[in-house]
Design an enzyme around this catalytic site. Structure first.
Site, PDB file in Angstrom:
ATOM      1  N   GLU A  44       0.818  -1.212   0.000  1.00  0.00           N
ATOM      2  CA  GLU A  44       0.000   0.000   0.000  1.00  0.00           C
ATOM      3  C   GLU A  44       0.851   1.261   0.000  1.00  0.00           C
ATOM      4  OE1 GLU A  44      -3.964  -1.797   2.256  1.00  0.00           O
ATOM      5  OE2 GLU A  44      -2.574  -0.517   3.361  1.00  0.00           O
ATOM      6  N   HIS A  75     -10.075   0.092   0.466  1.00  0.00           N
ATOM      7  CA  HIS A  75     -10.387  -0.729   1.638  1.00  0.00           C
ATOM      8  C   HIS A  75     -11.871  -1.120   1.701  1.00  0.00           C
ATOM      9  CE1 HIS A  75      -6.417   0.691   2.934  1.00  0.00           C
ATOM     10  NE2 HIS A  75      -6.420  -0.324   3.775  1.00  0.00           N
TER      11      HIS A  75
END
Length: 241
Positions: free
Chosen positions: A140, A173
């Site tokens: 990420e 997410h």
């Protein structure tokens, strides 16, 4: 944006989508057939996640092998250590402030279904912690800070670059109720990257924060609950006076 950055982004997208076929493939090949259907599905999801994230990280690091931007010699070690450790607290503070805003302004109850689902899978297979606490954050930070934020920051100011990259980070997410919390954390990690000019610092802060959260909600969950009960009992006893 550099050509190999697009390959890294494509790798990340394919990794995220691979579970659609990968989980079914594991089940079709007879893995976990000795377990009940729902439990077998959970195990297939866990092991495919570990496999796909690991492969994606290996491909990403391979594509970045010629770059030197991830090395720490561009800043002093004490400065890197300071912001790495300080970044953990900054991220937690940002998360807490965003959580209070969600609750007080928007009436959103604390607690994330996404986090609870991940924690439940970690309880089933602790090895998944390697993904949630190490591999996931590394990927990420490379994707959302080094590539997306870094590319945007060459054209726009910090706020615009951090906002766009953090909103994308939050959206990935798939927990849109708490998008403010993820966006706030994204701002902190973008600040750490812009401040130190090395991706190692936000990676360390992100890894440490995720590790703390997962450990607190899995390994130490029972102890924390027991301490909370003891605190409530003491409050009741002293309240009686």
């Amino acid at each position: 944006m550099k050509k190999h950055y697009w390959y890294i982004i494509l790798t990340y997208i394919l990794m995220q989508l691979s579970g659609i076929l990968g989980v079914r493939l594991l089940l079709a090949l007879g893995f976990f057939e000795d377990k009940p259907m729902q439990e077998g599905l959970q195990y297939a999801t866990i092991y495919w996640t570990i496999f796909s994230f690991t492969v994606a990280l290996m491909i990403t690091l391979l594509l970045l092998r010629k770059e030197r931007h991830m090395r720490t010699e561009k800043i002093h070690i004490p400065q890197a250590v300071f912001w790495s450790i300080g970044g953990i607290f900054l991220a937690m503070i940002a998360q807490s402030i965003a959580g209070v805003i969600e609750m007080k302004v928007f009436g959103i109850e604390p607690g994330s279904e996404n986090t609870e689902f991940i924690v439940e899978l970690v309880r089933i297979t602790p090895m998944l912690i390697v993904v949630t606490s190490v591999i996931g954050p590394i990927l990420e930070e490379i994707i959302f800070r080094k590539i997306i934020f870094g590319s945007l920051h060459k054209r726009f100011n910090f706020f615009i670059s951090a906002l766009i990259s953090s909103v994308i980070f939050a959206a990935v997410h798939m927990d849109f109720i708490h998008i403010l919390i993820y966006t706030a954390m994204g701002f902190v990690f973008a600040f750490l990257y812009a401040k130190t000019k090395t991706i190692i610092v936000p990676i360390f802060a992100h890894v440490a924060m995720n590790t703390i959260v997962v450990l607190m909600q899995t390994i130490f969950a029972d102890k924390i609950e027991e301490l909370q009960k003891q605190a409530e009992q003491l409050q009741f006893i002293f309240g009686g006076f």
